[in-house]
Design a protein around this motif. Structure first.
Motif, mmCIF file in Angstrom:
data_model
loop_
_atom_site.group_PDB
_atom_site.id
_atom_site.type_symbol
_atom_site.label_atom_id
_atom_site.label_comp_id
_atom_site.label_asym_id
_atom_site.label_seq_id
_atom_site.Cartn_x
_atom_site.Cartn_y
_atom_site.Cartn_z
ATOM 1 N N THR A 431 -7.508 156.897 31.345
ATOM 2 C CA THR A 431 -7.432 157.730 32.555
ATOM 3 C C THR A 431 -6.592 157.082 33.640
ATOM 4 O O THR A 431 -6.483 157.631 34.733
ATOM 5 C CB THR A 431 -8.835 157.998 33.113
ATOM 6 O OG1 THR A 431 -9.446 156.753 33.480
ATOM 7 C CG2 THR A 431 -9.706 158.689 32.084
ATOM 8 N N ILE A 440 -11.022 160.347 38.183
ATOM 9 C CA ILE A 440 -11.406 161.643 37.619
ATOM 10 C C ILE A 440 -12.054 162.498 38.698
ATOM 11 O O ILE A 440 -12.589 161.995 39.684
ATOM 12 C CB ILE A 440 -12.354 161.477 36.411
ATOM 13 C CG1 ILE A 440 -13.620 160.704 36.808
ATOM 14 C CG2 ILE A 440 -11.641 160.794 35.262
ATOM 15 C CD1 ILE A 440 -14.645 160.585 35.695
ATOM 16 N N LEU A 463 -12.577 163.167 25.002
ATOM 17 C CA LEU A 463 -11.307 163.371 25.706
ATOM 18 C C LEU A 463 -10.665 164.648 25.197
ATOM 19 O O LEU A 463 -10.160 164.698 24.064
ATOM 20 C CB LEU A 463 -10.389 162.171 25.486
ATOM 21 C CG LEU A 463 -10.947 160.822 25.963
ATOM 22 C CD1 LEU A 463 -10.105 159.680 25.421
ATOM 23 C CD2 LEU A 463 -11.013 160.767 27.478
ATOM 24 N N VAL A 499 -13.867 164.729 29.362
ATOM 25 C CA VAL A 499 -12.818 164.507 30.368
ATOM 26 C C VAL A 499 -11.539 165.164 29.865
ATOM 27 O O VAL A 499 -11.083 164.880 28.751
ATOM 28 C CB VAL A 499 -12.571 163.006 30.622
ATOM 29 C CG1 VAL A 499 -11.442 162.822 31.641
ATOM 30 C CG2 VAL A 499 -13.844 162.324 31.106
ATOM 31 N N LEU A 501 -7.685 165.667 29.585
ATOM 32 C CA LEU A 501 -6.405 164.982 29.770
ATOM 33 C C LEU A 501 -5.281 166.006 29.639
ATOM 34 O O LEU A 501 -4.878 166.357 28.519
ATOM 35 C CB LEU A 501 -6.211 163.895 28.710
ATOM 36 C CG LEU A 501 -7.131 162.680 28.742
ATOM 37 C CD1 LEU A 501 -6.711 161.700 27.651
ATOM 38 C CD2 LEU A 501 -7.084 161.997 30.086
ATOM 39 N N VAL A 530 -8.880 164.435 34.599
ATOM 40 C CA VAL A 530 -7.991 163.526 35.316
ATOM 41 C C VAL A 530 -7.484 164.265 36.548
ATOM 42 O O VAL A 530 -7.231 165.474 36.499
ATOM 43 C CB VAL A 530 -6.827 163.085 34.409
ATOM 44 C CG1 VAL A 530 -5.770 162.326 35.200
ATOM 45 C CG2 VAL A 530 -7.343 162.238 33.266
#
Length: 836
Positions: A431, A440, A463, A499, A501, A530
């Motif tokens: 990240t 984040i 991710l 998360v 990306l 992100v």
């Protein structure tokens, strides 16, 4: 070293002490360190104030004043005047314009000649000392536009107002960035350079010869320092000239000084004033170009030094040769810098000669076309060199980017391959949170909050890698599973975070439309992201593209609580088993496959709530697909008729076709309107059905369907292959061949399938095999027997699977005959989307 005092016949102040040979300005001395300079020599012998006068070997005929040179440098200007040469007094005569700037060939001849550059490089000491020259460059930047403003007709060249210049100078904090130390180190070399230029002018030498003398004088300075010292010598001369021009109308002292050098007559004569203005406009343009090239030389040295140190440290590309080199940059870069330095120094010499010539001629000065052409030629030459420097800068920057990319990528690979105390370092690398405490974000609008990586510590981190065009279906299905798993935080399956990306093509510019799209997509996700696509490091971008194989189709990489990468893409497991597949590693996948068999529950899962009711009631279920409405009408009507004749409870469900959304939407509406069968009310479920089939194919893969030996290919019998894989391949092949198909099942028991035309043919011939349907349990076996008997030797089967991360086997066997299928590449652009 001997020194010679030359009696010129001039007043006392104009007698000078001449050295008797030529050596560099600085001798090779063990370096010391200084907080301002990178390395500086012990220069005590360069301070004229610290020296005691020497007695001349020959007494003059009348009293003279001694101008003493340092012993270490007194022998480096024999080119100006050999010991036997006597400098004659200046005569009060008119000197033709152009003196000091020789014929045009001085600028053009051998400018690209290798011999000339060999001479230039021969003046350079390989052990040259390095200085931080920017403080002196800042001072030159202040002098030049202010001096331009004092010359009538040249003020338009000035690009900054006086107030703006003051602000810039203060902003750069020149006095607090080592200027005093730089001046202390450079003041005498600047003075000696000015002296060298004046001496060369007085002895009628051309600009090239004077330039080589200056470079030899500054042999112990690296190229950027040579350039800045020569430039400063000209800037000092130009600034002094401008200062007298500005002050003489109002200041008596300035007027007296100006009168001696005929400045009032020069500036007040209309003809000479126009010539001066014209000439200094060209000089100002040349000086601007000199300044640009100087900045590029300094920048290339800085970037080239970084490139070289990285290559040596990480052993990249000829690192041994680079390590042995004393230059801070590569040989190629130094050649470019040396050439650029020569022409900047030559330009400084030329501009100084212009001023000296102007002062020598006085009011009779006129602008020579040849003289202007020579200055213009240098300006253009520096323009070309500026392009070369810019290309070298870009190349070096790219090299540094590649090296850093390789280094970070290697670190990233090694970090994700190992087990750590926790996952913080792995999360930081991915990240880009090494330099950002809150990399984040969560939420949108006023509810958006930045978070540190501690919130991910000791949890599984999923991710989600995608571009901005991530399908809505992916977000919808992931959101459903994510929120469902979070309902009970105490469960082990809930100990994860997602998360996002966002991977965006770096080659295309970032626009407002992309920013809006990013905000919109991010707002539809209930998990972390992100903070911005631009925050993702180039190395991470390359790693995701090259190692994980990301192209366009989203993937979900899994990093465990100890920071180890356990799955490059867990989405197939997510689609097939949902949160039951947690923690989505290889061991869990193998365990689930061991517990899974081919059934309607695996094929259809939860795409429609009615399926569970039908399964519990023991009904026959038929899933069918395709886009041919004539076949759909014929098939559904014939199937209902056969079900009535066989007295079996049957339900049919239309699941459409892969990647043809709008047409399937119209088909579904027609089927529902005509009451042909049940349909999937939520279009997302049609996408989900096909995505699960594709995921099964990727996870199962092709496990040695063909064995090679003795240049022959042996096909493994159908019954020895993975049964789930064969059924999935069959449906995907039917769909890829643009053919309709159907699958029949009773509860969780036996199943049969067939290509559309074959199924209809078997149904149309029901009367010929209905005797085999002796009870409600016999329908599937009887129908399967009929479908297998329709195998024909002549067929054309295609299997189209979109490019994605997964297993791509060398060979794929045909589901009809078992032969190895040929492999083709197909490019498709499908604009058939749902209208929202």
């Amino acid at each position: 070293m001997a020194q010679t005092t030359i009696n010129t016949g001039l007043p006392m102040s104009e007698n000078i002490t001449r050295p008797t040979d030529t050596t560099p300005l600085m001798t090779q001395i063990a370096p010391t360190t200084n907080p301002v300079h990178e390395i500086i020599p012990r220069a005590t012998n360069l301070n004229p104030r610290s020296l005691t006068p020497l007695t001349p070997s020959i007494s003059p005929a009348y009293p003279v004043q001694q101008v003493v040179m340092p012993a270490a440098v007194a022998a480096n200007v024999s080119a100006i005047a050999p010991p036997s040469q006597v400098v004659t007094p200046l005569q009060a005569k008119i000197i033709p314009a152009g003196r000091g700037i020789r014929k045009r060939g001085d600028f053009l001849a051998s400018s690209e000649d290798t011999t000339m550059m060999d001479h230039v490089r021969a003046t350079h000491d390989m052990d040259a000392v390095h200085y931080k020259v920017k403080p002196l460059v800042h001072l030159i930047e202040d002098i030049m536009p202010r001096a331009n403003a004092t010359i009538p007709g040249v003020q338009s060249v000035q690009t900054q107002s006086s107030a703006r210049l003051d602000a810039i100078l203060e902003e750069k904090q020149v006095l607090h960035s080592g200027l005093n130390e730089v001046i202390e180190a450079f003041s005498y070399p600047v003075y000696r350079t000015s002296f060298e230029i004046i001496g060369g002018y007085s002895t009628n030498r051309d600009a090239h010869s004077i330039t080589l003398s200056v470079l030899k004088l500054l042999a112990n300075f690296w190229w950027d320092a040579k350039v800045v010292i020569a430039f400063a010598a000209f800037a000092q001369q130009y600034g002094e000239f401008g200062l007298v021009v500005r002050l003489y109308p109002t200041d008596p002292l300035a007027k007296s000084v100006a009168t001696i050098v005929q400045i009032p007559d020069l500036m007040e004569s209309s003809e000479s004033s126009r010539a001066v203005s014209s000439k200094f406009r060209e000089v100002a343009k040349l000086a601007d170009k000199m300044l640009e090239v100087t900045h590029k030389i300094i920048a290339l040295k800085e970037i080239g030094s970084e490139e070289k140190s990285l290559k040596v440290k990480y052993r990249v590309s000829l690192y041994k040769e680079l390590a042995e080199s004393l230059s801070p940059v590569t040989a190629e870069q130094e050649n470019i810098i040396a050439k650029a330095s020569y022409y900047v120094v030559k330009a400084a010499v030329t501009c100084s000669l212009v001023i000296l010539n102007l002062l020598a001629v006085g009011r009779d000065y006129y602008s020579s076309t040849e003289e202007e052409l020579e200055i213009s030629t240098l300006t253009h030459k520096l323009g070309y060199i500026l392009g070369d420097l810019q290309k070298a800068l870009q190349k070096s920057t790219q090299e540094i980017g590649k090296i850093k990319h390789t280094i970070k990528r290697k670190i990233l690979e090694e970090t994700l391959a190992r087990t750590h105390t926790d996952n913080k370092y792995s999360a930081e690398l991915i990240t880009c949170g090494e330099n950002d405490p809150t990399p984040i974000i969560h939420g949108t609008g006023l509810e958006m909050k930045k978070h540190g990586l501690d919130i991910l510590r000791r949890k599984y981190v999923f991710l989600l890698v995608s571009d901005l065009d991530i399908p809505n279906e992916v977000i919808t299905m992931l959101r459903h599973m994510y929120l469902e798993s979070k309902q009970d935080p105490s469960r082990a399956e809930s100990q994860f975070e997602i998360v996002w990306l966002p991977i965006v093509d770096r080659r295309s510019p970032w626009t407002g439309a992309k920013e809006d799209q990013f905000t919109l997509v991010k707002g539809s996700m209930p998990w972390y992201s992100v903070s911005h696509p631009s925050k993702i490091d180039e190395a991470v971008y390359g790693y995701v593209k090259e190692v994980w194989g990301f192209t366009h189709k989203p993937l979900l990489a899994v990093v465990d609580p100890q920071g180890k990468l356990t799955n490059v893409n867990a989405l197939p497991m997510f689609w097939i088993w949902g949160s039951v597949a947690f923690p989505f590693n290889k061991l869990k996948e193998e365990s689930l496959w061991d517990e899974t068999s081919w059934s309607m529950a695996l094929l259809a899962d939860s795409i429609d709530q009615n399926l569970f009711t039908w399964l519990n009631e023991g009904k026959y279920i038929c899933l069918y697909g395709g886009e041919d409405m004539d076949w759909i009408r014929n098939f559904t009507k014939r199937t209902r008729y056969v079900a009535q004749q066989a007295r079996i409870p049957l339900e049919m469900l239309y699941v459409g076709k892969m990647n043809v959304k709008e047409r399937i939407k119209r088909n579904s509406a027609t089927i529902q309107e005509e009451g042909l069968s049940s349909i999937l009310q939520d279009p997302t479920m049609i996408w989900f059905f096909w995505e699960r089939l594709e995921s099964m194919w990727f996870l199962k893969g092709e496990k040695t369907l063909a064995m090679r030996g003795d240049d022959k290919t042996y096909i493994i019998p159908e019954e020895s292959r993975d049964p789930i894989l064969q059924q999935v391949k069959a449906i995907l092949s039917y769909d890829g061949s643009n053919r309709c198909w159907a699958v029949f099942s009773r509860g969780l028991g036996e199943m049969t399938k067939g290509e559309g035309s074959n199924v209809v043919k078997v149904l149309n011939n029901f009367d010929s095999w209905k005797h085999e349907v002796t009870d409600v349990n016999a329908f599937i076996p009887a129908m399967d027997k009929q479908l297998r008997g329709l195998y024909t030797k002549h067929h054309c089967t295609r299997m189209v699977v979109p490019a994605a991360v997964g297993h791509y086997p060398e060979t794929v066997a045909c589901v009809e005959c078992g032969r190895t299928m040929e492999k083709f590449f197909m490019y498709s652009c499908c604009l058939d989307e749902y209208e929202n």
